[in-house]
Design a protein around this motif. Structure first.
Motif, PDB file in Angstrom:
ATOM      1  N   GLY A 146       0.791  -1.226   0.000  1.00 30.64           N
ATOM      2  CA  GLY A 146       0.000   0.000   0.000  1.00 30.64           C
ATOM      3  C   GLY A 146       0.820   1.271   0.000  1.00 30.64           C
ATOM      4  O   GLY A 146       0.407   2.269   0.606  1.00 30.64           O
ATOM      5  N   LEU A 172      -5.651  -1.373   0.161  1.00 30.36           N
ATOM      6  CA  LEU A 172      -6.836  -0.625  -0.228  1.00 30.36           C
ATOM      7  C   LEU A 172      -6.670  -0.149  -1.663  1.00 30.36           C
ATOM      8  O   LEU A 172      -5.626   0.360  -2.042  1.00 30.36           O
ATOM      9  CB  LEU A 172      -7.023   0.570   0.692  1.00 30.36           C
ATOM     10  CG  LEU A 172      -8.324   1.364   0.561  1.00 30.36           C
ATOM     11  CD1 LEU A 172      -9.518   0.486   0.871  1.00 30.36           C
ATOM     12  CD2 LEU A 172      -8.303   2.555   1.504  1.00 30.36           C
ATOM     13  N   ILE A 218     -12.960   2.542  -4.869  1.00 31.25           N
ATOM     14  CA  ILE A 218     -13.600   2.999  -3.637  1.00 31.25           C
ATOM     15  C   ILE A 218     -14.732   3.941  -4.049  1.00 31.25           C
ATOM     16  O   ILE A 218     -14.561   4.774  -4.942  1.00 31.25           O
ATOM     17  CB  ILE A 218     -12.595   3.749  -2.743  1.00 31.25           C
ATOM     18  CG1 ILE A 218     -11.421   2.850  -2.374  1.00 31.25           C
ATOM     19  CG2 ILE A 218     -13.299   4.269  -1.486  1.00 31.25           C
ATOM     20  CD1 ILE A 218     -11.790   1.604  -1.636  1.00 31.25           C
ATOM     21  N   ARG A 247      -3.588   8.946  -1.481  1.00 34.31           N
ATOM     22  CA  ARG A 247      -3.458   7.490  -1.365  1.00 34.31           C
ATOM     23  C   ARG A 247      -3.494   6.807  -2.731  1.00 34.31           C
ATOM     24  O   ARG A 247      -3.379   5.588  -2.810  1.00 34.31           O
ATOM     25  CB  ARG A 247      -4.581   6.943  -0.487  1.00 34.31           C
ATOM     26  CG  ARG A 247      -4.602   7.484   0.934  1.00 34.31           C
ATOM     27  CD  ARG A 247      -3.417   7.016   1.745  1.00 34.31           C
ATOM     28  NE  ARG A 247      -3.454   7.532   3.101  1.00 34.31           N
ATOM     29  CZ  ARG A 247      -4.025   6.907   4.132  1.00 34.31           C
ATOM     30  NH1 ARG A 247      -4.600   5.730   3.964  1.00 34.31           N
ATOM     31  NH2 ARG A 247      -4.014   7.453   5.331  1.00 34.31           N
ATOM     32  N   LEU A 290      -5.949   6.218  -4.772  1.00 33.99           N
ATOM     33  CA  LEU A 290      -7.035   5.245  -4.826  1.00 33.99           C
ATOM     34  C   LEU A 290      -7.939   5.526  -6.015  1.00 33.99           C
ATOM     35  O   LEU A 290      -8.144   6.676  -6.407  1.00 33.99           O
ATOM     36  CB  LEU A 290      -7.843   5.299  -3.531  1.00 33.99           C
ATOM     37  CG  LEU A 290      -7.059   4.971  -2.254  1.00 33.99           C
ATOM     38  CD1 LEU A 290      -7.929   5.187  -1.031  1.00 33.99           C
ATOM     39  CD2 LEU A 290      -6.544   3.535  -2.290  1.00 33.99           C
ATOM     40  N   GLU A 318     -15.161  -2.073  -3.383  1.00 28.97           N
ATOM     41  CA  GLU A 318     -14.836  -2.884  -2.222  1.00 28.97           C
ATOM     42  C   GLU A 318     -15.253  -2.214  -0.920  1.00 28.97           C
ATOM     43  O   GLU A 318     -15.234  -2.829   0.142  1.00 28.97           O
ATOM     44  CB  GLU A 318     -13.345  -3.203  -2.195  1.00 28.97           C
ATOM     45  CG  GLU A 318     -12.414  -2.012  -2.192  1.00 28.97           C
ATOM     46  CD  GLU A 318     -10.958  -2.434  -2.247  1.00 28.97           C
ATOM     47  OE1 GLU A 318     -10.678  -3.628  -2.054  1.00 28.97           O
ATOM     48  OE2 GLU A 318     -10.093  -1.575  -2.486  1.00 28.97           O
ATOM     49  N   ASP A 366      -8.105   4.871   6.574  1.00 31.45           N
ATOM     50  CA  ASP A 366      -7.448   3.756   7.265  1.00 31.45           C
ATOM     51  C   ASP A 366      -8.479   2.791   7.850  1.00 31.45           C
ATOM     52  O   ASP A 366      -8.292   1.564   7.823  1.00 31.45           O
ATOM     53  CB  ASP A 366      -6.551   4.287   8.388  1.00 31.45           C
ATOM     54  CG  ASP A 366      -5.316   5.007   7.867  1.00 31.45           C
ATOM     55  OD1 ASP A 366      -4.939   4.774   6.699  1.00 31.45           O
ATOM     56  OD2 ASP A 366      -4.741   5.810   8.625  1.00 31.45           O
ATOM     57  N   HIS A 378      -9.886   0.600   5.133  1.00 32.49           N
ATOM     58  CA  HIS A 378      -8.909  -0.448   4.810  1.00 32.49           C
ATOM     59  C   HIS A 378      -9.029  -1.611   5.787  1.00 32.49           C
ATOM     60  O   HIS A 378      -9.047  -2.786   5.399  1.00 32.49           O
ATOM     61  CB  HIS A 378      -7.506   0.149   4.846  1.00 32.49           C
ATOM     62  CG  HIS A 378      -6.430  -0.788   4.377  1.00 32.49           C
ATOM     63  ND1 HIS A 378      -5.096  -0.567   4.622  1.00 32.49           N
ATOM     64  CD2 HIS A 378      -6.493  -1.964   3.694  1.00 32.49           C
ATOM     65  CE1 HIS A 378      -4.388  -1.551   4.098  1.00 32.49           C
ATOM     66  NE2 HIS A 378      -5.216  -2.413   3.531  1.00 32.49           N
ATOM     67  N   ILE A 382     -12.236  -3.685   5.271  1.00 36.03           N
ATOM     68  CA  ILE A 382     -12.174  -4.563   4.102  1.00 36.03           C
ATOM     69  C   ILE A 382     -11.379  -5.824   4.408  1.00 36.03           C
ATOM     70  O   ILE A 382     -11.730  -6.928   3.972  1.00 36.03           O
ATOM     71  CB  ILE A 382     -11.577  -3.803   2.897  1.00 36.03           C
ATOM     72  CG1 ILE A 382     -12.563  -2.723   2.428  1.00 36.03           C
ATOM     73  CG2 ILE A 382     -11.238  -4.744   1.754  1.00 36.03           C
ATOM     74  CD1 ILE A 382     -11.976  -1.725   1.453  1.00 36.03           C
ATOM     75  N   ASN A 383     -10.311  -5.663   5.195  1.00 34.22           N
ATOM     76  CA  ASN A 383      -9.457  -6.806   5.506  1.00 34.22           C
ATOM     77  C   ASN A 383      -9.965  -7.652   6.663  1.00 34.22           C
ATOM     78  O   ASN A 383      -9.523  -8.784   6.834  1.00 34.22           O
ATOM     79  CB  ASN A 383      -8.035  -6.326   5.800  1.00 34.22           C
ATOM     80  CG  ASN A 383      -7.234  -6.082   4.539  1.00 34.22           C
ATOM     81  OD1 ASN A 383      -6.803  -7.031   3.879  1.00 34.22           O
ATOM     82  ND2 ASN A 383      -7.054  -4.819   4.184  1.00 34.22           N
TER      83      ASN A 383
END
Length: 335
Positions: A24, A55, A60, A91, A93, A112, A304, A307, A310-311
């Motif tokens: 990331g 991420l 997003i 970031r 993204l 996601e 953050d 992220h 999602i994980n």
């Protein structure tokens, strides 16, 4: 365990590039095609079984429901808009912006997760259906559905309590409050605004059960002007409370306009502590003593948090409060 070297060899890119992407690194600049290929190889090899997914593997969604007119009326949301977009860009993204919740629900498979700004007037049905198709979501500034999504908010309750204490410690004995209406979820009763609710509690703690509260309407300059006129009509120019805590700089600007027109001088006749520390605060007369809300930090925390959601699907929801910082100017000066 699948290694970075294996993914690099299969994808055809250097181990350094693959490592930076999988970890990331926000400074990594690669094409969408390269990113998608590396992530696809990582998927095939089962890399995510032992590692957190970065991420941005998919787009997003930014659900930004504050209209242009609302941003013009309340500068807080205009600056929040810039802040979240800047953090997402930093970031690197992939982001798609939606203003309509139903459209996001229909396109949930392309994303996601999502970040939302402007949850006012959302229905519980919309929030529930959005959670079913896109459970990884973080709402900034409000907390309308804590059972469904994470949230990041300024700690406004602590801010009002701190402002009250500041005034008490500086010898102010009669303290009033100026604010606006709380969050509206569909046809449910309007939620009590946390600033107003906290002021009532703290005032009672300090023996000011009948402290004057003017808290209604939108967070706009126009509404602040209307409230300012109401205050003058009720107290005149010489019977005002010693000080007011105001819920936002935007409302305070309108209050100052009404006070100036009515011959009320701040801080001679009454003092004001506001909240937000917008650009307006430095240029009104008098410049506002106000609490700074760190919007960039709120946005960084939200990204953050998304992220992590999602994980770690299914983990308990978190609701983060970010403290504010008092900036002293002429509308209230410590004695």
């Amino acid at each position: 365990m699948v290694t970075v070297k294996e993914i690099a060899q299969r994808a055809g890119y250097s181990s350094a590039t693959v490592s930076r992407l999988l970890n990331g690194d926000p400074t990594l600049s690669i094409t969408d095609q390269t990113r998608d290929k590396i992530l696809a190889v990582a998927d095939v090899l089962g890399y995510w079984e032992d590692h957190e997914r970065p991420l941005g593997g998919k787009e997003i969604a930014l659900l930004f429901r504050v209209t242009e007119q609302e941003q013009q009326n309340d500068v807080y949301f205009a600056t929040l808009n810039k802040a979240i977009r800047k953090v997402l860009k930093q970031r690197q993204l992939h982001v798609k912006t939606y203003s309509d919740t139903e459209e996001l629900i229909d396109n949930a498979d392309h994303h996601e997760g999502f970040i939302c700004v402007g949850a006012n007037h959302l229905t519980m049905s919309e929030l529930s259906r959005l959670h079913k198709v896109l459970p990884a979501g973080v709402i900034i500034d409000t907390n309308p559905a804590p059972q469904y999504f994470d949230s990041v908010q300024p700690n406004l309750s602590l801010t009002v309590r701190n402002a009250f204490v500041q005034l008490i410690e500086n010898g102010f004995e009669r303290i009033g409050f100026i604010g606006g209406q709380g969050l509206q979820i569909a046809d449910r009763p309007i939620m009590a605004d946390s600033r107003t609710a906290t002021f009532k509690i703290v005032a009672e703690e300090y023996g000011m059960k009948d402290a004057p509260i003017f808290s209604s309407g939108a967070f706009t300059v126009e509404n602040g002007r209307r409230i300012g006129q109401q205050i003058i009509e009720r107290f005149g120019k010489i019977g005002l409370p010693d000080a007011f805590i105001c819920a936002s700089d935007t409302i305070t600007v309108g209050v100052l306009q009404a006070f100036n027109e009515g011959g009320v001088l701040v801080p001679r006749d009454t003092s004001i502590i506001s909240i937000n520390n917008s650009e307006l605060a430095k240029y009104v007369s008098p410049p506002l003593t106000t609490y700074e809300i760190d919007q960039p930090e709120m946005c960084r925390i939200a990204v953050d948090d998304l992220h992590d959601l999602i994980n770690h699907p299914g983990r308990p929801h978190t609701h983060t409060l970010v403290d504010t910082r008092l900036v002293i100017r002429q509308s209230f000066v410590r004695k």
